[in-house]
Design a protein around this motif. Structure first.
Motif, PDB file in Angstrom:
ATOM      1  N   ALA A 320       0.851  -1.189   0.000  1.00  0.00           N
ATOM      2  CA  ALA A 320       0.000   0.000   0.000  1.00  0.00           C
ATOM      3  C   ALA A 320       0.889   1.243   0.000  1.00  0.00           C
ATOM      4  CB  ALA A 320      -0.898  -0.010   1.228  1.00  0.00           C
ATOM      5  N   GLY A 321       0.642   2.133  -0.955  1.00  0.00           N
ATOM      6  CA  GLY A 321       1.457   3.333  -1.073  1.00  0.00           C
ATOM      7  C   GLY A 321       2.766   3.115  -1.796  1.00  0.00           C
ATOM      8  N   ASP A 322       3.012   1.901  -2.262  1.00  0.00           N
ATOM      9  CA  ASP A 322       4.260   1.599  -2.964  1.00  0.00           C
ATOM     10  C   ASP A 322       3.998   0.625  -4.116  1.00  0.00           C
ATOM     11  OD1 ASP A 322       6.981   1.623  -3.571  1.00  0.00           O
ATOM     12  OD2 ASP A 322       7.447   0.001  -2.166  1.00  0.00           O
ATOM     13  N   GLY A 323       3.117   1.033  -5.009  1.00  0.00           N
ATOM     14  CA  GLY A 323       2.860   0.243  -6.203  1.00  0.00           C
ATOM     15  C   GLY A 323       1.512  -0.439  -6.249  1.00  0.00           C
ATOM     16  N   TYR A 324       0.922  -0.725  -5.098  1.00  0.00           N
ATOM     17  CA  TYR A 324      -0.351  -1.451  -5.090  1.00  0.00           C
ATOM     18  C   TYR A 324      -1.469  -0.632  -5.733  1.00  0.00           C
ATOM     19  CZ  TYR A 324      -4.526  -3.777  -3.307  1.00  0.00           C
ATOM     20  OH  TYR A 324      -5.751  -4.392  -3.201  1.00  0.00           O
ATOM     21  N   GLN A 325      -1.581   0.638  -5.339  1.00  0.00           N
ATOM     22  CA  GLN A 325      -2.638   1.488  -5.898  1.00  0.00           C
ATOM     23  C   GLN A 325      -2.456   1.691  -7.395  1.00  0.00           C
ATOM     24  OE1 GLN A 325      -1.225   2.046  -2.975  1.00  0.00           O
ATOM     25  NE2 GLN A 325      -2.950   2.031  -1.543  1.00  0.00           N
ATOM     26  N   ALA A 326      -1.189   1.741  -7.866  1.00  0.00           N
ATOM     27  CA  ALA A 326      -0.942   1.874  -9.301  1.00  0.00           C
ATOM     28  C   ALA A 326      -1.522   0.686 -10.050  1.00  0.00           C
ATOM     29  CB  ALA A 326       0.563   1.981  -9.561  1.00  0.00           C
ATOM     30  N   GLY A 327      -1.387  -0.495  -9.471  1.00  0.00           N
ATOM     31  CA  GLY A 327      -1.943  -1.689 -10.096  1.00  0.00           C
ATOM     32  C   GLY A 327      -3.459  -1.688 -10.101  1.00  0.00           C
ATOM     33  N   ILE A 328      -4.062  -1.252  -9.006  1.00  0.00           N
ATOM     34  CA  ILE A 328      -5.526  -1.185  -8.929  1.00  0.00           C
ATOM     35  C   ILE A 328      -6.070  -0.239  -9.992  1.00  0.00           C
ATOM     36  CG2 ILE A 328      -7.474  -0.470  -7.504  1.00  0.00           C
ATOM     37  CD1 ILE A 328      -6.255  -3.129  -6.673  1.00  0.00           C
ATOM     38  N   GLY A 329      -5.397   0.912 -10.170  1.00  0.00           N
ATOM     39  CA  GLY A 329      -5.835   1.868 -11.182  1.00  0.00           C
ATOM     40  C   GLY A 329      -5.815   1.270 -12.579  1.00  0.00           C
ATOM     41  N   LEU A 330      -4.767   0.516 -12.886  1.00  0.00           N
ATOM     42  CA  LEU A 330      -4.681  -0.120 -14.201  1.00  0.00           C
ATOM     43  C   LEU A 330      -5.718  -1.230 -14.356  1.00  0.00           C
ATOM     44  CD1 LEU A 330      -0.789  -0.289 -14.509  1.00  0.00           C
ATOM     45  CD2 LEU A 330      -2.313   1.052 -15.960  1.00  0.00           C
ATOM     46  N   ARG A 331      -5.929  -1.982 -13.298  1.00  0.00           N
ATOM     47  CA  ARG A 331      -6.907  -3.070 -13.379  1.00  0.00           C
ATOM     48  C   ARG A 331      -8.320  -2.542 -13.618  1.00  0.00           C
ATOM     49  NH1 ARG A 331      -7.130  -7.123  -8.399  1.00  0.00           N
ATOM     50  NH2 ARG A 331      -8.279  -5.381  -7.457  1.00  0.00           N
ATOM     51  N   GLN A 332      -8.640  -1.393 -13.041  1.00  0.00           N
ATOM     52  CA  GLN A 332      -9.966  -0.806 -13.234  1.00  0.00           C
ATOM     53  C   GLN A 332     -10.186  -0.361 -14.678  1.00  0.00           C
ATOM     54  OE1 GLN A 332      -9.862   2.249 -10.227  1.00  0.00           O
ATOM     55  NE2 GLN A 332     -10.700   0.906  -8.618  1.00  0.00           N
ATOM     56  N   LEU A 333      -9.116  -0.030 -15.378  1.00  0.00           N
ATOM     57  CA  LEU A 333      -9.229   0.430 -16.765  1.00  0.00           C
ATOM     58  C   LEU A 333      -9.177  -0.705 -17.778  1.00  0.00           C
ATOM     59  CD1 LEU A 333      -6.873   3.565 -16.757  1.00  0.00           C
ATOM     60  CD2 LEU A 333      -9.367   3.566 -16.873  1.00  0.00           C
ATOM     61  N   ALA A 334      -8.671  -1.845 -17.356  1.00  0.00           N
ATOM     62  CA  ALA A 334      -8.394  -2.928 -18.304  1.00  0.00           C
ATOM     63  C   ALA A 334      -9.667  -3.465 -18.957  1.00  0.00           C
ATOM     64  CB  ALA A 334      -7.659  -4.060 -17.600  1.00  0.00           C
ATOM     65  N   LYS A 335      -9.616  -3.578 -20.287  1.00  0.00           N
ATOM     66  CA  LYS A 335     -10.679  -4.203 -21.073  1.00  0.00           C
ATOM     67  C   LYS A 335     -10.041  -5.307 -21.904  1.00  0.00           C
ATOM     68  CE  LYS A 335     -13.481  -0.010 -21.626  1.00  0.00           C
ATOM     69  NZ  LYS A 335     -14.125   0.908 -22.612  1.00  0.00           N
TER      70      LYS A 335
END
Length: 376
Positions: A320-335
């Motif tokens: 958390a605060g070191d890469g995890y949120q970046a991954g969540i953001g990408l996963r939410q956009l993934a189609k």
């Protein structure tokens, strides 16, 4: 004397011992006026501090592979011969299939800490105008007669910033960890490639092309990639290629894979970020337009809006605060066909360190083995 060699390390230890013993033996024996005695004692204390700092730096640098050479540390080496405007595809109007082969001479890696089987070459990038060392590690199956007609998948390994191309083999022990797993058939055999990414003095290129400055994207995705295909039994299709990086290298891995689905099928990003401005020395982060264009989330959004979501698989890990949120953001956009796997790392795992990334090596290569293929 090499910055990372054993002679310099032993020299720094010897000087530290001298710096400690010298005041103990001479402190009360210094003759002369008071000013001279005071100055001599101050110089001994300063010498002790400098040698102590030097030893700490050497230990940290050797453990994390931050700087390869004195030129890297002092900023006196130049690895950019030209930086032409190569256009959106990073090719400058040229086609890979029309380029002649670039056969290289390889020699054993010059640092024993990288383990066995690592070889290196000095590459002059014909497209990018970048020059630098490239390290290659071949899987145990490569010289097996049963695999003589096999084209192997390739993973380009990217360090953080500052970072050395040696880091994945030296600090993360990738080759030493993977060799027995590949021999037992637990992990698919890969060719591992690590090219220089520290190209400019005091700056993280962000793996972007900047006309007149550096073509870091084309160096990694065109020149290095083509050289490996020209010199080894490596697959030449996107299904055979992937990237993996940590910290600033994680940002690069995700950005390059999403930008070039015609060259890579998958990428691993450990403890990375999406916004390049999170790295203070990032050239991309300092340019408002590049900051947006090189953000993996923007790349994915743009591709989705154009109706062409990339056929790219991403594996993003971090605390958390070191890469995890970046991954969540990408996963939410993934189609589909884009896929994003996010793995949260415990906050107590060890922080933003090579020890944390080293422990993930077997896991990420098991995942990569499910994304790329060996070509018979």
């Amino acid at each position: 004397m090499s910055l990372t060699g054993t002679p310099f390390f032993l020299t720094s230890i010897a000087l530290l011992i001298v710096a400690v013993v010298l005041p103990l033996g001479l402190w009360g024996r210094i003759a002369g006026p008071r000013l001279v005695r005071t100055l001599a004692r101050l110089l001994m204390l300063l010498f002790a501090q400098v040698t102590a700092i030097t030893v700490v730096f050497v230990l940290v640098n050797n453990a994390n592979n931050l700087y390869d050479t004195w030129g890297d540390l002092l900023g006196t080496d130049s690895h950019v011969q030209a930086a032409q405007d190569l256009g959106p595809d990073g090719m400058g109007g040229r086609k890979i299939k029309d380029e002649p082969k670039q056969i290289q001479h390889f020699r054993p890696a010059d640092d024993p800490r990288m383990g066995t089987g690592v070889r290196m070459t000095d590459l002059q990038g014909r497209i990018s105008g970048v020059s630098g060392e490239v390290y290659v590690w071949l899987p145990p199956q490569y010289d097996d007669p049963a695999y003589r007609h096999t084209k192997f998948p390739v993973v380009e390994l990217l360090p953080g910033y500052p970072g050395s191309a040696k880091a994945w083999f030296g600090s993360l022990h990738a080759g030493e960890q993977l060799r027995p797993l590949m021999q037992r058939g637990e992990i698919k055999p890969f060719i591992l490639v690590s090219a220089r990414t520290n190209l400019l003095t005091g700056a993280d290129t962000g793996c972007v092309n900047i006309p007149g400055k550096v073509n870091a994207d084309s160096w990694l995705t065109v020149d290095v990639r083509k050289m490996v295909i020209d010199n080894f039994r490596a697959g030449d299709k996107p299904d055979s290629w992937a990237l993996a990086g940590y910290s600033a290298g994680a940002h690069c891995a995700a950005k390059l894979a999403l930008s070039h689905p015609d060259r890579y099928r998958a990428a691993v990003a450990m403890s990375g970020y999406n916004d390049p401005a999170l790295e203070p020395d990032s050239l991309a982060g300092k340019d408002p337009q590049l900051r947006v264009r090189s953000n993996p989330m923007h790349i994915l959004q743009t591709a989705n809006a154009a109706g062409r979501p990339p056929r790219t698989a991403l594996y993003v890990s971090g605390a958390a605060g070191d890469g995890y949120q970046a991954g969540i953001g990408l996963r939410q956009l993934a189609k589909r066909p884009t896929t994003v796997t996010v793995q949260q790392i415990s906050a107590n795992a060890g922080g933003h360190t090579t020890a944390v990334w080293r422990n993930q090596v077997p896991e990420i290569f098991r995942w990569l083995g499910r994304q790329v293929r060996v070509t018979p």
